[in-house]
Design a protein around this motif. Structure first.
Motif, short mmCIF file in Angstrom:
data_model
loop_
_atom_site.label_atom_id
_atom_site.label_comp_id
_atom_site.label_asym_id
_atom_site.label_seq_id
_atom_site.Cartn_x
_atom_site.Cartn_y
_atom_site.Cartn_z
N ARG A 40 55.32 45.22 35.24
CA ARG A 40 55.34 46.56 35.81
C ARG A 40 55.56 47.49 34.82
N ASP A 69 54.55 48.70 41.91
CA ASP A 69 54.44 48.02 43.17
C ASP A 69 53.76 46.70 43.00
N VAL A 81 53.60 42.68 42.97
CA VAL A 81 54.30 42.14 43.91
C VAL A 81 54.52 40.59 43.30
N ILE A 104 59.92 41.25 48.99
CA ILE A 104 60.01 42.53 48.67
C ILE A 104 60.83 43.01 47.51
N ILE A 121 58.26 51.40 50.52
CA ILE A 121 58.09 50.12 49.71
C ILE A 121 57.54 48.94 50.45
N SER A 171 54.12 49.42 51.01
CA SER A 171 52.88 49.50 49.75
C SER A 171 52.95 47.93 49.55
N LYS A 172 54.10 47.22 49.45
CA LYS A 172 53.86 45.85 48.83
C LYS A 172 52.93 44.94 50.06
N GLN A 198 49.61 45.80 49.03
CA GLN A 198 49.02 45.15 47.74
C GLN A 198 48.75 43.50 47.89
N SER A 240 51.17 37.31 40.26
CA SER A 240 51.50 38.60 40.46
C SER A 240 50.40 39.46 40.93
N GLY A 262 48.56 43.26 42.08
CA GLY A 262 48.87 44.56 41.99
C GLY A 262 48.26 44.91 40.52
#
Length: 312
Positions: free
Chosen positions: A122, A129, A131, A144, A161, A164-165, A168, A267, A269
């Protein structure tokens, strides 16, 4: 497609489980891997395995197996960070990054220590974001919040949030040919999802975002918030479900109790797909040639399948 592998902590079992798994692959599959490692750390692990090997230039040779090497020195005092960065400088969007286990004190970016690979990525890509998605033969979940103290969890969960996640994860699963979800189930934050406010009102943010998600993804059935302790009882084999948990141990306690080592930490995003085994460094087993390779072998076989899908 190439699969870049970072060594992880030099005193963990990462290199051991990877090398043992790698040697079980076909020669053609072995050609897709590039291992980023410190030469001395690699030699120490190889010596502990009691196998004959040669290192010629940037290639490790064990019998008929050949593994391309990306030798590393690096500026950071942490081998995990330096091997990771060496891969990030070369990886392309169609490649896959496999990170081997490390400890929380081995990752830094721009002089700042970070609490895990997800937090490092990140920071490195300036993408908040990213994830944590966990994939196994029978259960798929994501979080989350992840490496966050429990006292801070509710303050870091908002409708935007969550939305958005979820986006993703859906887009990432489809982009990387991971999964095509038809139902997504959300746990609550509080016990019993707040019991209509008796145990807290924090779960209201989950309800707020569901209508937006249903409008964006009408092909998916969204349900929640449901009590976290019984969310797993809603699993149905015939449905392509994903379970969403609000914090780390709420989701991973269930996931690991069900799947053991047969899980992939993914991971989503990022520009590429990053995966890892779903276990730690096992420092007490380092150098003993006793580490269980089943988790690493599962991850490798699954990402080779994904690579073939990317190539179509």
């Amino acid at each position: 497609m190439k699969i870049y592998v970072t060594q992880g902590h030099e005193l963990g079992v990462g290199l051991e489980v990877f090398l043992k798994s790698f040697l079980q692959l076909s020669i053609s599959d072995q050609k897709q891997f590039i291992l980023s490692a410190y030469p001395q750390s690699l030699r120490e692990t190889l010596n502990s395995l009691n196998i004959r090997y040669q290192i010629k230039g940037n290639e490790l040779i064990i019998g008929n197996s050949h593994l391309e090497l990306l030798p590393v020195t690096g500026k950071s005092p942490y081998q995990t960070t330096n091997t990771l960065i060496s891969c990030l400088e070369k990886i392309g969007e169609k490649d896959i990054l496999l990170t081997l286990p490390t400890s929380k004190d081995q990752l830094e970016n721009k002089g700042k220590n970070l609490s895990g690979y997800t937090e490092f990525l990140r920071s490195y890509y300036q993408t908040p974001d990213v994830v944590m998605f966990f994939y196994s033969p029978h259960v798929k979940i994501f979080l989350i919040t992840d490496h966050v103290p429990l006292k801070d969890v509710s303050s870091q969960i908002t409708s935007s949030i969550i939305e958005s996640k979820v986006e993703q994860v859906i887009h990432g699963c489809l982009k990387h040919h991971l999964y095509d979800p038809t139902e997504i189930l959300f746990s609550g934050i509080n016990p019993h999802a707040g019991e209509n406010g008796i145990l807290g009102n924090e779960d209201a943010v989950i309800k707020q975002c569901l209508s937006h998600l249903k409008a964006k993804f009408p092909q998916i059935n969204f349900q929640g918030p449901l009590s976290g302790d019984i969310l797993s009882l809603s699993l149905e084999e015939k449905k392509n479900q994903i379970l969403v948990y609000m914090h780390h141990d709420q989701g991973l306690s269930f996931f690991k109790s069900q799947m053991g080592l047969l899980g992939i930490n993914i991971s989503l995003g990022l520009p590429f797909l990053r995966v890892s085994v779903d276990h730690g460094t096992a420092f007490s087993l380092y150098g003993k040639n006793q580490a269980n390779t089943s988790g690493c072998l599962y991850v490798i076989k699954e990402i080779l399948k994904l690579g073939r899908c990317h190539g179509k």
